[in-house]
Every structure is written in structure tokens, then in C-alpha cells.
Write an enzyme that holds these catalytic residues in place. Structure first.
Site, PDB file in Angstrom:
ATOM      1  N   HIS A  85      11.419 -47.656   6.019  1.00  0.00           N
ATOM      2  CA  HIS A  85      10.933 -48.134   4.726  1.00  0.00           C
ATOM      3  C   HIS A  85      10.223 -49.463   4.940  1.00  0.00           C
ATOM      4  CE1 HIS A  85      10.904 -48.354   0.346  1.00  0.00           C
ATOM      5  NE2 HIS A  85      11.193 -49.635   0.464  1.00  0.00           N
ATOM      6  N   ASP A 164      18.786 -47.921 -10.664  1.00  0.00           N
ATOM      7  CA  ASP A 164      17.708 -48.765 -10.126  1.00  0.00           C
ATOM      8  C   ASP A 164      16.457 -48.690 -10.990  1.00  0.00           C
ATOM      9  OD1 ASP A 164      16.430 -50.444  -8.054  1.00  0.00           O
ATOM     10  OD2 ASP A 164      15.163 -48.677  -7.833  1.00  0.00           O
ATOM     11  N   ARG A 171      13.751 -55.955 -14.430  1.00  0.00           N
ATOM     12  CA  ARG A 171      13.409 -57.093 -13.559  1.00  0.00           C
ATOM     13  C   ARG A 171      11.926 -57.410 -13.639  1.00  0.00           C
ATOM     14  NH1 ARG A 171      15.036 -54.920  -8.087  1.00  0.00           N
ATOM     15  NH2 ARG A 171      14.154 -56.851  -7.300  1.00  0.00           N
ATOM     16  N   SER A 186      18.358 -52.672  -4.528  1.00  0.00           N
ATOM     17  CA  SER A 186      17.379 -51.715  -5.035  1.00  0.00           C
ATOM     18  C   SER A 186      16.893 -50.799  -3.910  1.00  0.00           C
ATOM     19  CB  SER A 186      16.211 -52.503  -5.647  1.00  0.00           C
ATOM     20  OG  SER A 186      15.143 -51.659  -5.939  1.00  0.00           O
ATOM     21  N   LYS A 190      18.608 -46.566  -2.977  1.00  0.00           N
ATOM     22  CA  LYS A 190      17.781 -45.351  -2.930  1.00  0.00           C
ATOM     23  C   LYS A 190      17.893 -44.698  -1.556  1.00  0.00           C
ATOM     24  CE  LYS A 190      14.525 -47.956  -4.670  1.00  0.00           C
ATOM     25  NZ  LYS A 190      13.427 -48.631  -5.316  1.00  0.00           N
TER      26      LYS A 190
HETATM   27  N1  URA Z   1      11.064 -52.300  -3.522  1.00  0.00           N
HETATM   28  C1  URA Z   1      12.128 -51.763  -4.167  1.00  0.00           C
HETATM   29  O1  URA Z   1      12.374 -50.559  -4.104  1.00  0.00           O
HETATM   30  N2  URA Z   1      12.884 -52.583  -4.913  1.00  0.00           N
HETATM   31  C2  URA Z   1      12.661 -53.900  -5.011  1.00  0.00           C
HETATM   32  O2  URA Z   1      13.417 -54.582  -5.691  1.00  0.00           O
HETATM   33  C3  URA Z   1      11.562 -54.441  -4.337  1.00  0.00           C
HETATM   34  C4  URA Z   1      10.770 -53.621  -3.581  1.00  0.00           C
END
Ligand code: URA
Length: 436
Positions: A85, A164, A171, A186, A190
Site C-alpha cells: 500500500h 472507516d 475527518r 484507517s 482496511k
Molecule cells: N489513506 C487512508 O486510507 N486513510 C487515511 O487516513 C489517509 C490515507
């Protein structure tokens, strides 16, 4: 306990207990009947933003968010499941290369990616430049793709880490995005829900990244590794530079072509080397080889064309036209091309990745809000990169665009995005730091 009591604890620098965190996350996943309102969620987010979370609180938040929806289970598929990621950059098409390379080396890669936002690009958008390519697969199609190809490149489904989605949207509108514990939870929630056992994080650092400074990038990388490990993931985090776009292509069609070129053994050095390095870390985390041998395995998969073959099969499996690999004209193309030229001779010393990303967005290749449409055909090719010499009048950028009304603002941004000087700049390293 009332939501206001939980908020008060964090407001007063206290430690949240697991049940406080769970109440907050459950409310984010399902507000109705929770006793919480959106303003409670937002107030606690701000208290967290201002006063932080301990590692134990962050680990618990991550787990609670991962458990807020479905968690994928691949135990019926043999082999280690590892993903990569990136925290987001400009011209970063490495997923299209390292996913196939890692899969060719025996890693199972159930890669769930995102869309581009603002000046940054997204893997899903790039893949959708390939005619027919479907990033939305049913659970069964996802499993079949992974079993047959060893790689599936898909979008996040609504039932994965739903807390999220609510928290991220809040946010976004409450100025609480830039919080290390919240970003950590966050991203990792995932990834945990994705059912992987190992994760390689590419934390981008520089003007074109969300983490603009090295201390910020280090703090995020350290937090991701620590919290990932606390939740049972094998982790690596690399900090890589994002002052300048990665490779030469920024857009969708142009980035798909550049990725295929790399898989054919050509393409830009920085894209190839970073992809090889990240894929090697995936092979290592999968337990398939030690560091040096993992890199050799990946280079062999690149040299033999095995990585390209996986990409071809992945395109086919997900409904796309594999003919694009031999014939780039099958990808969408923009009707107009223009150049931005060097005003003087010298060495290119700066190329601002954020400006290039924003210019690509201005010509229609990016979105300001997630629901905006994008044009896959438009894009920018950097004709030179920092360190290279130019003569006055040489093209610095080649821009592919459709709508002439959008071009002047993009041109202005591109003209201001680079500097030419008499001496070349110091070379940029491929990797700034690594955490394990
Ligand atoms: N990418 C994400 O999935 N979450 C965040 O808070 C910032 C970048």
C-alpha cells in the site's frame, strides 16, 4: 457511559479503554440506535487529533475498525497473502508492476486499491483506462481471480471496514485527516479486513506526498509497522521520495503504458527499481525467500516475462482487453497534444510533483471530490527529469488534453513547476529509510 464522557477523557489527555473505543467505532459503523450523534464522533476525532492516541489505543482502534465489517478469509487458498500500500503520490504506477511480479514469484496478492484524489493518482482509475477492465468484482469473482491468477486488483467493497468510511468522511470536513494514529488505523483496518498476513507500506515523503517532511513520514512509518505487528501482520515500511513524479508518465493511459513498458523489461529506471524492491519485500514477507534471493527471484520474473504474463492474465480475468499490451492504441487517447518548453539551457534541478499532479487534474485527469468523473485519455509526459540537461526550447512536458478551455491554467502551473540552473542537483535516493 455517555459519548460526552468518552470525549472528555481524551480532551483531558486520558487513556481510552477498549470499551470506549468500541462504542465509538460501533457508532461510526452504525449510528442509528448507538446513542452517539455525528457531532460526538467529530468531537472525539478532534480530541484524538489534538491529544493523540497511545500505541495500545491505536492498536485497539485499528482492530475495532477492521472488525466493524466483513473480514475476508482466504484460508481455503494455499499460499501467503501479501499486499503493498502506498500513502499516495504522483506518477506512482508501481502496483501495476509489483503486483504481477510478486504473483509470478508465488505470492497471493489480493490487492484492494483506491481512487485518485486531489493531485494524487489512484490504481483503480489507472486500471479503468484499460477497456473493459472491471475493478468491482463479486466476492466469488475476487476469489476466482486470486485462485487462477494469484493476483486480483479491485476496489474496496462497502462491507469492509465501514467505520472507516464514516470516520474518513468526517475527518475530511473537520480538519482531522493529518493525524498519525487516525491515518494508521484507517489504512491498517482496511488491510486487516482484506485478509492478508503481510503488508509492505510505501510511505511517500516530499512536496507531492501527504507527508511533506521526513519526521512526519518516519512517525507514520514507525506507527504503521508497530500497530500492524501488534495486530498480527508481518510488516515492512519504506520511506521513498515524492518531490518529483515517479517515472515520466502522470495520468491513466500514459501510466498504464509506462507500467507495461517496465514489465517488458524497458521503462524508466526509478519505476523499475522501486517496483522490484517493493515486490522483493513482498516475497520476503511471504516467507518465500530471504532478502537477496527475493530480489533475484523478482528480477528473474521480470527478465523472463513471467510478470508481464501475470498482468495479461489479470487483465483477461477481470474483463479487460489484453490486446493493449501489444497495441497501446487500444487505450483511450486524447485529441490534443501541447508542450511546455525550457526557457533557457541548463540542468533541470526541480520538478514539483504536486504541481504536475494538479496540472494533470486540471486537464481532466483527476478529481477534487470522490464522485467527480475523470478522463482516462489525458495525461502528462515529463520529457526530462531533474539532473538531465536541456537546451532552450526543449520540451519539458508533453501534455495530452481534450478540452482547450482547461489547458491555459494547467500550462501556467506546469511553467512554474520546474527550475533550470547551471549545475545539476544531487542525486535522489530510491529509498530514504526502511522500518521493520
Ligand atoms: N489513506 C487512508 O486510507 N486513510 C487515511 O487516513 C489517509 C490515507
Amino acid at each position: 457511559m455517555w459519548p460526552s464522557d468518552v470525549i472528555r477523557i481524551k480532551r483531558d489527555h486520558g487513556e481510552l479503554a477498549p470499551e470506549h473505543i468500541e462504542a465509538f467505532v460501533n457508532a461510526a459503523a452504525r449510528l442509528e440506535g448507538s446513542g452517539w450523534e455525528k457531532y460526538h464522533l467529530a468531537a472525539l476525532l478532534m480530541a484524538i487529533y489534538l491529544n493523540g492516541l497511545s500505541p495500545a489505543e491505536t492498536a485497539h482502534l485499528t482492530l475495532a475498525m477492521a472488525n466493524s465489517g466483513r473480514r475476508l478469509d482466504w484460508s481455503d487458498l494455499e499460499g501467503p497473502k501479501v499486499d503493498k500500500h502506498s500513502s499516495g503520490g504522483v506518477g506512482d504506477k508501481t502496483s501495476l508492476i509489483l503486483g504481477p511480479l510478486a504473483a509470478a514469484c508465488g505470492v497471493m496478492v489480493p490487492m484492494m486499491s483506491g481512487r485518485g484524489l486531489g493531485h494524487t493518482g489512484g490504481t483503480l482509475d489507472k486500471l479503468e483506462a484499460i477497456p473493459g477492465f472491471r475493478v468491482r468484482l463479486s466476492a466469488e469473482e475476487f476469489r476466482t481471480a486470486l485462485r487462477r491468477v494469484g493476483l486480483a486488483l479491485v476496489g474496496q467493497t462497502a462491507d469492509l471496514a465501514p467505520a472507516d468510511r464514516t470516520l474518513y468522511a468526517l475527518r475530511d470536513v473537520t480538519a482531522t485527516v493529518e493525524s498519525i494514529p487516525l491515518i494508521t488505523a484507517s489504512i491498517l483496518s482496511k488491510k486487516l479486513a482484506e485478509g492478508i498476513s503481510g503488508l509492505v507500506m510505501d510511505v511517500k515523503c516530499g512536496v507531492g506526498a501527504f507527508m511533506k517532511t521526513l519526521p512526519q513520514a518516519r512517525a507514520l512509518a514507525e506507527s504503521l509497522v508497530r500497530i500492524g505487528i501488534a495486530n498480527g501482520l508481518r510488516m515492512r515500511a519504506l520511506i521513498t521520495p515524492m518531490d518529483v513524479p515517479l517515472g515520466y508518465a502522470v495520468g491513466h493511459t500514459v501510466e498504464v503504458i509506462e507500467a507495461i513498458e517496465v514489465l517488458k523489461g524497458r521503462g524508466p529506471h526509478d519505476v523499475r527499481e522501486l517496483s522490484v524492491l517493493l515486490a522483493a519485500r513482498m516475497v520476503e514477507l511471504a516467507g518465500l525467500a530471504e532478502a537477496g534471493a527475493a530480489e533475484q527471484k523478482v528480477r528473474a520474473a521480470l527478465a523472463s516475462g513471467a510478470g508481464l504474463d501475470v498482468f495479461r492474465r489479470c487483465i483477461e480475468q477481470q474483463g479487460g482487453d489484453p490486446g493493449v499490451i501489444e497495441d497501446y492504441h487500444r487505450l483511450p487517447t486524447a485529441p490534443h497534444t501541447a508542450t511546455v518548453v525550457a526557457p533557457r539551457a541548463g540542468f533541470l534541478t526541480r520538478m514539483n510533483a504536486e504541481d504536475v499532479g494538479l496540472a494533470a487534474m486540471l486537464v481532466g485527469g483527476g478529481r477534487q471530490r470522490l464522485e467527480d468523473d475523470i478522463d482516462h485519455a489525458v495525461g502528462i509526459l515529463c520529457r526530462v527529469k531533474p539532473g538531465q540537461a536541456v537546451r532552450a526550447g526543449d520540451a519539458v512536458y508533453e501534455v495530452h488534453y481534450r478540452d482547450s478551455a482547461r489547458w491555459p491554467e494547467a500550462r501556467q502551473r506546469l511553467e512554474a513547476s520546474f527550475t533550470i540552473a547551471d549545475v545539476p542537483p544531487a542525486e535522489t535516493p530510491l529509498v530514504i529509510d526502511e522500518f521493520l
